[in-house]
Design a protein around this motif. Structure first.
Motif, mmCIF file in Angstrom:
data_model
loop_
_atom_site.group_PDB
_atom_site.id
_atom_site.type_symbol
_atom_site.label_atom_id
_atom_site.label_comp_id
_atom_site.label_asym_id
_atom_site.label_seq_id
_atom_site.Cartn_x
_atom_site.Cartn_y
_atom_site.Cartn_z
ATOM 1 N N GLU A 203 -8.690 -2.340 -3.181
ATOM 2 C CA GLU A 203 -7.464 -2.807 -3.833
ATOM 3 C C GLU A 203 -7.109 -2.006 -5.087
ATOM 4 O O GLU A 203 -6.095 -2.284 -5.732
ATOM 5 N N PRO B 196 -5.998 -0.403 3.297
ATOM 6 C CA PRO B 196 -6.257 -0.982 1.970
ATOM 7 C C PRO B 196 -4.964 -1.140 1.183
ATOM 8 O O PRO B 196 -3.978 -0.447 1.438
ATOM 9 N N SER B 197 -4.976 -2.018 0.203
ATOM 10 C CA SER B 197 -3.782 -2.221 -0.623
ATOM 11 C C SER B 197 -3.722 -1.234 -1.787
ATOM 12 O O SER B 197 -2.678 -1.065 -2.405
ATOM 13 N N GLY B 198 -4.841 -0.591 -2.102
ATOM 14 C CA GLY B 198 -4.873 0.378 -3.193
ATOM 15 C C GLY B 198 -4.389 1.753 -2.765
ATOM 16 O O GLY B 198 -3.960 1.965 -1.630
ATOM 17 N N SER C 165 2.456 0.150 -1.103
ATOM 18 C CA SER C 165 2.210 0.292 -2.542
ATOM 19 C C SER C 165 2.673 1.653 -3.041
ATOM 20 O O SER C 165 3.198 1.772 -4.155
#
Length: 683
Positions: free
Chosen positions: A166, A194-196, A507
């Motif tokens: 993240e 992944p969100s990162g 993101s």
């Protein structure tokens, strides 16, 4: 990190002017002495007197071959098992010219036994059949991205940075990219989506493009490569409709340095090293570190590292940052990290010599206060002993320095400034300074109304998810609504899908859209769709590099399960005909599924059990035949890894060697015998 030596076009004397091999050897050995270097480190006292001879001898010796296994956990451990079961036994008690050769050893401090070291000469690797076989394995696995040839100590900073899926991560001086690759792998360690994300930056435009070349094989939609001077890295807006600025969870400052920790592989360091190099680089290094700490969020971690052993570039820089930020930051104690790594503590006292090797005191003309060691009160407060020093003789590596910071107070939000100039207005970008090893002064700022863009660099334009061409793809492949359909982009001025459609994580979409006037974007997004034939139901085929994402969002309409026997046939034969497959009865269910589908891109899934990675690959389904769409390198690697085909491994290694030779002839670049057919080690 020190820049790797460049072998420039037409430089015919790089490896000695004469053909005589002994003369070339003597010329190389002659360079591995530097009186000022030896005098400086003896006076510094960081190497105990009884260890000096071993330390110097190690610095003069050839660096061992080290590599790490990459990829998802199941995938990495499968490649590790292949190495341990098929190659390692043959390298134990192996002899060369009557002497037993040391077997490969694990790096004990690297997680999950995924990094290895070979303490043998290049001559043994080339001439001993068992080691030659391992060399072919390493070359091929490196080519397909399953291993990375990387110097051992270079692997340390990304590990202690502790990146999670993240996290928003900034690599401030990323080229050539080996550490950046580790950051991306950590982001994807257990998650395909992944969100990162990782922002990889380099000041040198050419090296930033080289960075793209190194990182593209990781197939991450969570990467963006940018081109800025790290000292003045711009504030990044989180969203185009807000005035909030991004703070990073993790920052890596692996800064340009004099590089005497790399002298085992870069003989020029022996010739060029002087005390002036570290002094000249100190201010640049401190500026980069301070900028990184400003961009770090509260509770975030920053790793500062160099491949130098000089305290002017290490503890002096760290002390300068601690002095500047006060109690807003602290050093973390990493003694319990990386068990098995032999290390030394940081130091709090050192002499300062100018470029003429004249000892200087604080306040002398022409000196900077931050060159000098902290006061006794500061030393107690700073805890510089928490810094990590790794010396070459401790475990047969290069030299390295690593420090981990934690941000205690996140309020500081200083904008980047150039000394003696007005603060640049938002949206105005000062001229970038290239990453150097000489510590030249930063150039005067040149303000520009728009970010510079090369003629061959196109904008990043995100598509409407209801665009007719995308709608065809969603329907044809059965893409579910959990997939972020608004994160598809093209890179052309018209902003229309003509040839290639890319995908960047959601993101990163916000970052890219909000900072077109702030960030000089070089690369982002994986290839998702590529247009092929126009005479079929859907002319867009899904690219290999996006499959790790897309396989989670497609229904089973165009997916066929196949057994290993059928997969082997598809790997070995191009365009096998339905008629021939029907007669051989290899996989009747697969054949039936292919016949039922319309022409175009389809997929095969190979379920290999819970303990092994499932394989998911694209193929082209025609009216009378099929063809697996896997490149030749990957095909040969799969034949070897899954079916033990040694001939395929030899063919792949030979092809890579031919490519190297051809490339060297085109560039007129001499290839040293010591590096033939060995993947390049990166810092």
């Amino acid at each position: 990190m020190a820049r790797k030596r460049n072998f420039k076009k037409g430089n015919k004397k790089t490896f000695g002017a004469r053909d005589d091999s002994n003369a070339q050897k003597n010329w190389t050995e002659l360079q591995k002495e530097n009186e000022k270097w030896e005098k400086y480190y003896k006076e510094l006292g960081v190497i105990p007197e009884d260890q000096w001879d071993e330390f110097k001898k190690t610095c003069q010796a050839q660096l061992p071959l080290t590599f790490r296994i990459t990829g998802s956990r199941k995938h990495a451990h499968e490649v590790l098992s292949l190495f341990e079961e098929q190659h390692l036994p043959n390298l134990t008690n192996c002899e060369f010219e009557g002497e037993v050769i040391k077997a490969p050893t694990r790096l004990p401090w690297y997680p999950e036994n995924l990094a290895w070291q070979l303490d043998v000469s290049k001559q043994v690797i080339r001439k001993n059949e068992q080691f030659s076989k391992v060399q072919r394995f390493l070359v091929v696995e490196n080519a397909v991205g399953n291993i990375s040839r990387q110097e051992a100590v270079s692997m340390i900073p990304p590990i202690v940075l502790d990146v999670q899926p993240e996290h928003a991560v900034l690599d401030m001086c990323a080229a050539p990219g080996s550490k950046t690759a580790q950051l991306i792998e950590a982001l994807h360690a257990n998650e395909d989506e992944p969100s990162g994300f990782v922002v990889a930056n380099d000041a040198d435009h050419r090296r930033s493009h080289m960075l793209v070349h190194q990182l593209k094989r990781l197939n991450s939609a969570n990467l963006v490569v940018v081109n800025h001077d790290a000292q003045f890295f711009p504030r990044v807006k989180t969203d185009k409709d807000s005035n909030q600025f991004l703070k990073f969870d993790r920052v890596l400052c692996d800064v340009p340095c004099s590089g005497d920790g790399t002298m085992r592989k870069n003989v020029n360091v022996w010739r060029d090293w002087c005390t002036g190099s570290g002094l000249g680089l100190h201010t640049v290094q401190l500026n980069i570190l301070k900028r990184g700490l400003n961009l770090l969020k509260k509770g975030g971690k920053l790793v500062y590292s160099t491949c130098s052993m000089n305290p002017i570039e290490n503890e002096a820089v760290v002390a300068g940052a601690l002095r500047h930020f006060g109690d807003k930051i602290k050093l973390l104690d990493c003694q319990d990290k990386l068990p098995g790594l032999v290390r030394s503590q940081g130091i709090s006292n050192w002499p300062v010599f100018d470029k003429n090797y004249v000892k200087k005191e604080k306040g002398d003309e022409g000196t900077h206060e931050t060159w000098f060691p902290p006061t006794s009160e500061e030393a107690e407060m700073f805890s510089l002993d928490r810094c990590i020093r790794v010396y070459p003789h401790q475990q047969n590596t290069g030299g390295f320095f690593i420090t981990v910071f934690e941000k205690i107070d996140g309020d500081s939000d200083e904008k980047p400034k150039r000394a003696g100039t007005e603060e640049p207005k938002e949206g105005l970008v000062p001229e970038k300074k290239q990453k150097t090893e000489t510590g030249v002064a930063a150039p005067a700022p040149v303000k520009k109304e728009k970010l510079p863009r090369d003629a061959n660099e196109e904008p990043f334009v995100f598509l409407d998810p209801k665009h007719p061409e995308l709608e065809k793809c969603w329907s044809f492949y059965g893409i579910d609504d959990k997939f972020d359909k608004s994160s598809c982009l093209v890179r052309n001025a018209a902003g229309e899908p003509t040839r290639v459609i890319y995908y960047a994580s959601s993101s990163l979409r916000n970052i890219i859209e909000a900072n077109d006037d702030r960030l000089k974007l070089i690369y982002s997004g994986v290839k998702l769709f590529v247009s092929q034939r126009s005479d079929i139901e859907c002319s867009w085929r899904i690219q290999n590099e996006a499959l790790q994402i897309m396989k989670h969002h497609m229904n089973q309409t165009r997916v066929a399960d196949v057994n290993l026997e059928c997969l082997k046939m598809l790997l070995m034969e191009s365009f096998p005909r339905f008629e021939d497959m029907e007669n051989s009865h290899i996989d009747d269910n697969f054949l039936s599924k292919m016949k039922s589908l319309s022409a175009g891109c389809a997929f095969v899934n190979v379920n290999r059990g819970e303990d092994k990675e499932s394989l998911f690959m694209p193929l082209w389904n025609g009216s009378k035949c099929v063809n697996l769409m896997v490149c030749k390198e990957n095909t040969q690697e799969l034949l070897h890894r899954l079916f033990g085909d040694e001939a395929a491994l030899k063919q792949a290694a030979a092809a890579k060697e031919s490519q190297k030779v051809a490339a060297s002839k085109v560039e007129e670049t001499p290839i040293p015998a010591a590096e033939e057919a060995i993947p390049t080690t990166e810092n």
